[in-house]
Write a protein that holds these residues in place. Structure first.
Motif, PDB file in Angstrom:
ATOM      1  N   VAL A 187       0.755  -1.197  -0.027  1.00 48.60           N
ATOM      2  CA  VAL A 187       0.070   0.078   0.017  1.00 48.60           C
ATOM      3  C   VAL A 187       0.946   1.229  -0.029  1.00 48.60           C
ATOM      4  O   VAL A 187       0.547   2.236  -0.722  1.00 48.60           O
ATOM      5  N   LEU A 188       2.177   1.218   0.711  1.00 53.53           N
ATOM      6  CA  LEU A 188       2.901   2.280   0.734  1.00 53.53           C
ATOM      7  C   LEU A 188       3.497   2.616  -0.869  1.00 53.53           C
ATOM      8  O   LEU A 188       3.567   3.866  -1.261  1.00 53.53           O
ATOM      9  N   GLY A 189       3.704   1.597  -1.426  1.00 57.22           N
ATOM     10  CA  GLY A 189       4.331   1.754  -2.630  1.00 57.22           C
ATOM     11  C   GLY A 189       3.426   2.009  -3.931  1.00 57.22           C
ATOM     12  O   GLY A 189       3.761   2.792  -4.754  1.00 57.22           O
ATOM     13  N   ALA A 190       2.182   1.332  -3.878  1.00 55.63           N
ATOM     14  CA  ALA A 190       1.350   1.214  -4.856  1.00 55.63           C
ATOM     15  C   ALA A 190       0.083   1.261  -4.593  1.00 55.63           C
ATOM     16  O   ALA A 190      -1.051   0.744  -5.387  1.00 55.63           O
ATOM     17  N   GLY A 191      -0.226   1.706  -3.380  1.00 59.51           N
ATOM     18  CA  GLY A 191      -1.811   1.586  -2.877  1.00 59.51           C
ATOM     19  C   GLY A 191      -2.866   2.360  -3.814  1.00 59.51           C
ATOM     20  O   GLY A 191      -3.870   1.915  -4.332  1.00 59.51           O
ATOM     21  N   GLY A 192      -2.490   3.772  -4.269  1.00 63.05           N
ATOM     22  CA  GLY A 192      -3.435   4.283  -5.136  1.00 63.05           C
ATOM     23  C   GLY A 192      -3.426   3.660  -6.520  1.00 63.05           C
ATOM     24  O   GLY A 192      -4.492   3.493  -6.985  1.00 63.05           O
ATOM     25  N   THR A 193      -2.536   3.067  -6.984  1.00 61.91           N
ATOM     26  CA  THR A 193      -2.455   2.254  -8.250  1.00 61.91           C
ATOM     27  C   THR A 193      -3.389   1.028  -8.162  1.00 61.91           C
ATOM     28  O   THR A 193      -3.944   0.824  -9.121  1.00 61.91           O
ATOM     29  N   ILE A 194      -2.968   0.471  -6.889  1.00 61.65           N
ATOM     30  CA  ILE A 194      -3.817  -0.914  -6.767  1.00 61.65           C
ATOM     31  C   ILE A 194      -5.477  -0.466  -6.984  1.00 61.65           C
ATOM     32  O   ILE A 194      -6.047  -0.957  -7.728  1.00 61.65           O
ATOM     33  N   ALA A 195      -5.800   0.608  -5.996  1.00 61.07           N
ATOM     34  CA  ALA A 195      -7.251   0.926  -6.120  1.00 61.07           C
ATOM     35  C   ALA A 195      -7.679   1.533  -7.633  1.00 61.07           C
ATOM     36  O   ALA A 195      -8.795   1.107  -8.073  1.00 61.07           O
ATOM     37  N   LYS A 196      -6.796   1.962  -8.337  1.00 63.69           N
ATOM     38  CA  LYS A 196      -7.122   2.599  -9.831  1.00 63.69           C
ATOM     39  C   LYS A 196      -7.151   1.340 -10.697  1.00 63.69           C
ATOM     40  O   LYS A 196      -8.194   1.059 -11.508  1.00 63.69           O
ATOM     41  N   HIS A 197      -6.535   0.237 -10.466  1.00 66.06           N
ATOM     42  CA  HIS A 197      -6.404  -0.880 -11.316  1.00 66.06           C
ATOM     43  C   HIS A 197      -7.771  -1.700 -11.017  1.00 66.06           C
ATOM     44  O   HIS A 197      -8.704  -1.897 -11.952  1.00 66.06           O
ATOM     45  N   ALA A 198      -8.144  -1.840  -9.633  1.00 60.97           N
ATOM     46  CA  ALA A 198      -9.420  -2.535  -9.150  1.00 60.97           C
ATOM     47  C   ALA A 198     -10.475  -1.622  -9.735  1.00 60.97           C
ATOM     48  O   ALA A 198     -11.555  -2.381 -10.352  1.00 60.97           O
ATOM     49  N   ASN A 199     -10.612  -0.535  -9.598  1.00 61.60           N
ATOM     50  CA  ASN A 199     -11.879   0.603 -10.208  1.00 61.60           C
ATOM     51  C   ASN A 199     -11.935   0.347 -11.538  1.00 61.60           C
ATOM     52  O   ASN A 199     -13.283   0.236 -12.111  1.00 61.60           O
ATOM     53  N   SER A 200     -10.764   0.171 -12.235  1.00 63.25           N
ATOM     54  CA  SER A 200     -10.998  -0.228 -13.787  1.00 63.25           C
ATOM     55  C   SER A 200     -11.324  -1.595 -14.226  1.00 63.25           C
ATOM     56  O   SER A 200     -11.572  -1.598 -15.459  1.00 63.25           O
ATOM     57  N   GLY A 201     -11.458  -2.433 -13.203  1.00 63.03           N
ATOM     58  CA  GLY A 201     -12.037  -3.706 -13.620  1.00 63.03           C
ATOM     59  C   GLY A 201     -10.736  -4.530 -13.504  1.00 63.03           C
ATOM     60  O   GLY A 201     -11.001  -6.242 -14.223  1.00 63.03           O
ATOM     61  N   ASP A 202      -9.730  -4.380 -13.613  1.00 60.44           N
ATOM     62  CA  ASP A 202      -8.584  -5.094 -13.402  1.00 60.44           C
ATOM     63  C   ASP A 202      -8.807  -6.194 -12.436  1.00 60.44           C
ATOM     64  O   ASP A 202      -9.014  -5.880 -11.290  1.00 60.44           O
ATOM     65  N   ASP A 203      -8.225  -7.607 -12.418  1.00 62.61           N
ATOM     66  CA  ASP A 203      -8.000  -8.453 -11.397  1.00 62.61           C
ATOM     67  C   ASP A 203      -6.777  -8.197 -10.600  1.00 62.61           C
ATOM     68  O   ASP A 203      -5.606  -8.665 -11.045  1.00 62.61           O
ATOM     69  N   VAL A 204      -6.790  -7.723  -9.271  1.00 55.92           N
ATOM     70  CA  VAL A 204      -5.590  -7.359  -8.637  1.00 55.92           C
ATOM     71  C   VAL A 204      -5.236  -8.395  -7.563  1.00 55.92           C
ATOM     72  O   VAL A 204      -5.940  -8.531  -6.537  1.00 55.92           O
ATOM     73  N   HIS A 205      -4.057  -8.925  -7.506  1.00 57.07           N
ATOM     74  CA  HIS A 205      -3.605  -9.777  -6.247  1.00 57.07           C
ATOM     75  C   HIS A 205      -2.462  -9.213  -5.827  1.00 57.07           C
ATOM     76  O   HIS A 205      -1.641  -8.406  -6.377  1.00 57.07           O
ATOM     77  N   ILE A 206      -2.219  -9.660  -4.367  1.00 57.91           N
ATOM     78  CA  ILE A 206      -1.156  -8.890  -3.818  1.00 57.91           C
ATOM     79  C   ILE A 206      -0.482 -10.253  -2.947  1.00 57.91           C
ATOM     80  O   ILE A 206      -1.036 -11.254  -2.596  1.00 57.91           O
ATOM     81  N   LEU A 207       0.797 -10.321  -3.246  1.00 53.32           N
ATOM     82  CA  LEU A 207       1.730 -11.188  -2.587  1.00 53.32           C
ATOM     83  C   LEU A 207       2.592 -10.530  -1.490  1.00 53.32           C
ATOM     84  O   LEU A 207       3.155  -9.340  -1.338  1.00 53.32           O
ATOM     85  N   ILE A 208       2.609 -11.011  -0.128  1.00 55.66           N
ATOM     86  CA  ILE A 208       3.272 -10.610   0.960  1.00 55.66           C
ATOM     87  C   ILE A 208       4.222 -11.768   1.172  1.00 55.66           C
ATOM     88  O   ILE A 208       3.963 -12.663   1.542  1.00 55.66           O
ATOM     89  N   VAL A 209       5.744 -11.425   0.956  1.00 58.61           N
ATOM     90  CA  VAL A 209       6.479 -12.549   0.750  1.00 58.61           C
ATOM     91  C   VAL A 209       6.805 -13.158   2.282  1.00 58.61           C
ATOM     92  O   VAL A 209       7.195 -14.241   2.605  1.00 58.61           O
ATOM     93  N   THR A 210       7.084 -12.220   3.476  1.00 59.17           N
ATOM     94  CA  THR A 210       7.586 -12.586   4.763  1.00 59.17           C
ATOM     95  C   THR A 210       6.240 -12.531   5.413  1.00 59.17           C
ATOM     96  O   THR A 210       5.200 -11.909   5.108  1.00 59.17           O
ATOM     97  N   GLU A 211       6.312 -13.090   6.886  1.00 62.64           N
ATOM     98  CA  GLU A 211       5.170 -12.943   7.786  1.00 62.64           C
ATOM     99  C   GLU A 211       5.404 -11.807   8.376  1.00 62.64           C
ATOM    100  O   GLU A 211       4.512 -11.167   9.178  1.00 62.64           O
ATOM    101  N   GLY A 212       6.427 -10.765   8.226  1.00 59.76           N
ATOM    102  CA  GLY A 212       6.341  -9.444   8.580  1.00 59.76           C
ATOM    103  C   GLY A 212       6.300  -9.217  10.240  1.00 59.76           C
ATOM    104  O   GLY A 212       6.289  -8.129  10.454  1.00 59.76           O
ATOM    105  N   THR A 213       6.746 -10.085  10.916  1.00 57.55           N
ATOM    106  CA  THR A 213       6.722  -9.955  12.580  1.00 57.55           C
ATOM    107  C   THR A 213       7.748 -10.742  13.565  1.00 57.55           C
ATOM    108  O   THR A 213       8.442  -9.961  13.862  1.00 57.55           O
ATOM    109  N   THR A 214       7.761 -11.820  13.119  1.00 60.22           N
ATOM    110  CA  THR A 214       8.314 -12.746  14.418  1.00 60.22           C
ATOM    111  C   THR A 214       9.780 -12.246  14.670  1.00 60.22           C
ATOM    112  O   THR A 214      10.294 -12.154  15.730  1.00 60.22           O
TER     113      THR A 214
END
Length: 222
Positions: free
Chosen positions: A19-46
């Motif tokens: 979302v920090l890098g491409a949040g607005g663009t993600i929303a724009k793709h989705a609003n245009s009808g594109d099928d958007v997927h997100i991959l989070i590579v790490t668990e980001g915490t432990t």
């Protein structure tokens, strides 16, 4: 790029990178009808915080963020946070290649190579492998990550070659970022709502609009 018939994959090392890098663009793709997927590579915490109980909370936050942006699915690689530079490169490749094979994206967004965060660099390098010629991916773009890309000191810094106008989606981006309650900081930290808006306005001013996100085109096949 926003024709409504694309499959888009946005890859981040940690929850909130997307979302920090491409949040607005993600929303724009989705609003245009594109099928958007997100991959989070790490668990980001432990490894960073030593608290395994945060893993599920981060996943819930990531899903809520994706829902806010209009993305269809969130994939989790569950690799160790802050350790991607210490595990075999092929393991990171495998996670990204697996999701690419599953969703068959036309457009992929990933981290810039201008980073101080070694996890981000590892994800960038493995995305280059996963989206190599013959993969079926037509366009690969890299994004900037506040509090990482901007802290790098390389001579050949982040040099955007594409700007996406996001004025209509800036509120959606900040709302989505605020889903990550554990990651929001006070201004002037780069991961604050006010800073996110300032960056978007600065990128907009650089490209002739009121708000934008900036990307570097890594590959484009037409």
């Amino acid at each position: 790029m926003f024709e409504g018939d694309n499959t888009v994959l946005v890859i981040g090392a940690h929850p909130d990178d997307e979302v920090l890098g491409a949040g607005g663009t993600i929303a724009k793709h989705a609003n245009s009808g594109d099928d958007v997927h997100i991959l989070i590579v790490t668990e980001g915490t432990t490894h960073q915080y030593g608290d395994t109980e945060l893993i599920e909370e981060k996943k819930k936050q990531a899903k809520l963020c994706a829902d806010t942006l209009g993305a269809s699915t969130v994939h989790f690689g569950d690799l160790p946070d802050m350790k991607l530079d210490q595990i075999p490169h092929v393991e990171v490749n495998s996670v990204i290649e697996g999701v690419c094979c599953e969703v068959n994206p036309d457009i992929v967004y990933t981290h810039s190579r201008r980073e101080v965060n070694l996890d981000h660099l590892a994800v960038h390098e493995s995305t280059v492998v996963a989206t190599r010629p013959g993969s079926g991916v037509s366009t690969v773009l890299t994004y900037e990550t506040p509090s990482s890309t901007d802290f790098a000191t390389d001579i050949d810094g982040f040099n955007p070659t594409l700007f996406t106008e996001i004025e209509e989606y800036l509120d959606v981006k900040t709302d989505a970022f605020n889903c990550y309650e554990t990651e929001v900081r006070e201004y002037p930290h780069p991961r604050s709502t006010e800073s996110i808006r300032s960056i978007a306005k600065a990128r907009g001013a650089a490209s002739g609009c009121r708000a934008a996100e900036a990307f570097d085109i890594l590959r484009a096949y037409r």
